[in-house]
Scaffold this motif. Structure first.
Motif, short mmCIF file in Angstrom:
data_model
loop_
_atom_site.label_atom_id
_atom_site.label_comp_id
_atom_site.label_asym_id
_atom_site.label_seq_id
_atom_site.Cartn_x
_atom_site.Cartn_y
_atom_site.Cartn_z
N GLU A 1 6.25 -6.06 -3.70
CA GLU A 1 5.37 -6.60 -4.74
C GLU A 1 4.44 -5.51 -5.26
O GLU A 1 4.21 -4.51 -4.61
CB GLU A 1 4.56 -7.79 -4.22
N THR A 2 3.96 -5.75 -6.45
CA THR A 2 2.95 -4.91 -7.06
C THR A 2 1.73 -5.79 -7.29
O THR A 2 1.85 -6.85 -7.88
CB THR A 2 3.45 -4.34 -8.41
N CYS A 3 0.62 -5.38 -6.76
CA CYS A 3 -0.58 -6.19 -6.96
C CYS A 3 -1.01 -6.01 -8.40
O CYS A 3 -1.02 -4.93 -8.93
CB CYS A 3 -1.69 -5.78 -6.01
N VAL A 4 -1.18 -6.99 -9.05
CA VAL A 4 -1.71 -8.31 -8.96
C VAL A 4 -0.57 -9.30 -8.71
O VAL A 4 -0.13 -9.99 -9.59
CB VAL A 4 -2.48 -8.67 -10.24
N GLY A 56 0.80 -1.22 0.00
CA GLY A 56 0.00 0.00 0.00
C GLY A 56 0.83 1.27 0.00
O GLY A 56 0.40 2.30 0.49
N TRP A 57 2.03 1.21 -0.55
CA TRP A 57 2.87 2.40 -0.60
C TRP A 57 2.37 3.40 -1.63
O TRP A 57 2.48 4.60 -1.46
CB TRP A 57 4.32 2.02 -0.89
N ASN A 58 1.84 2.89 -2.71
CA ASN A 58 1.34 3.75 -3.78
C ASN A 58 0.15 3.05 -4.40
O ASN A 58 0.26 1.90 -4.82
CB ASN A 58 2.44 3.98 -4.82
N ILE A 59 -0.99 3.73 -4.44
CA ILE A 59 -2.19 3.15 -5.03
C ILE A 59 -2.72 4.12 -6.08
O ILE A 59 -2.93 5.30 -5.80
CB ILE A 59 -3.27 2.87 -3.97
N THR A 60 -2.89 3.61 -7.30
CA THR A 60 -3.45 4.41 -8.37
C THR A 60 -4.72 3.74 -8.87
O THR A 60 -4.83 2.52 -8.87
CB THR A 60 -2.46 4.57 -9.54
N TYR A 61 -5.65 4.55 -9.29
CA TYR A 61 -6.93 4.05 -9.81
C TYR A 61 -7.04 4.44 -11.27
O TYR A 61 -6.83 5.59 -11.63
CB TYR A 61 -8.10 4.63 -9.00
N ASN A 62 -7.36 3.47 -12.10
CA ASN A 62 -7.54 3.71 -13.53
C ASN A 62 -8.97 4.11 -13.82
O ASN A 62 -9.87 3.95 -12.99
CB ASN A 62 -7.17 2.45 -14.33
N THR A 115 -10.19 -0.13 -12.04
CA THR A 115 -9.21 -1.02 -11.44
C THR A 115 -8.16 -0.19 -10.69
O THR A 115 -8.00 1.00 -10.94
CB THR A 115 -8.50 -1.89 -12.51
N SER A 116 -7.48 -0.85 -9.78
CA SER A 116 -6.44 -0.16 -9.03
C SER A 116 -5.13 -0.94 -9.14
O SER A 116 -5.11 -2.13 -9.41
CB SER A 116 -6.83 -0.01 -7.56
#
Length: 166
Positions: free
Chosen positions: A55-58, A37-43, A47-48
């Protein structure tokens, strides 16, 4: 002749407060370090993308990261290691009476501020390179750094209260 240092050690006193603050800092730092949760962007499509240090989610591994990202990983990890040493020092200070209390509290104080320094460097690197969409893991790491500084200040107060000359 300098006065003799007298250490008041109790889980209900200042030493207990140092122990509690460091325990909180350790928990916050471990959660902040391990989470994505260091950086969260929403498209636009709803989707986020969650980016963490590891790691980067997904759920893809962060193996192909930039040097600044690796530097942040290193600084925060070194900070975590030093914070564990801080917790060991406060445990030794409070529970093991055969070792020098003066040296232990001085080591604890130095380690607290050294921990905060490494965390600050990692936070600054991340904040400069990813200035937008900073999120809760980043915030937890900042709070962990601040609580480590509080523990360092409380350690200084404990040293002065005990009459320790640095």
């Amino acid at each position: 002749m300098a006065g003799v240092a007298v250490h008041d050690i109790s889980f209900r006193g200042l030493a207990g407060a140092i122990f509690g603050v460091l325990a909180v800092a350790l928990i916050l730092l471990v959660v902040g370090l391990a989470s994505a949760g260091w950086n969260i962007t929403y498209n636009e499509n709803g989707t986020s993308r969650n980016v963490g240090l590891w790691e980067t989610c997904v759920c893809t591994s962060n193996n192909d990261v930039a040097d600044w990202h690796k530097a942040t990983q290193a600084m925060i990890t070194i900070g975590l290691i030093f914070l564990v040493f801080c917790c060991i020092c406060v445990f030794i200070y409070m529970c093991i009476h055969t070792l020098s209390k003066n040296k232990t509290i001085m080591a604890l104080t130095a380690l607290c501020f050294l921990t905060a320094l490494f965390l600050l460097i990692g936070i600054i690197i991340w904040g400069v390179k990813m200035p937008s969409n900073l999120h809760w893991s980043f915030a937890l790491t900042i709070i962990a750094m601040l609580t480590t500084i509080v523990a360092g200040v409380l350690s200084i107060v404990q040293m002065r209260k005990a009459g320790v000359d640095p």
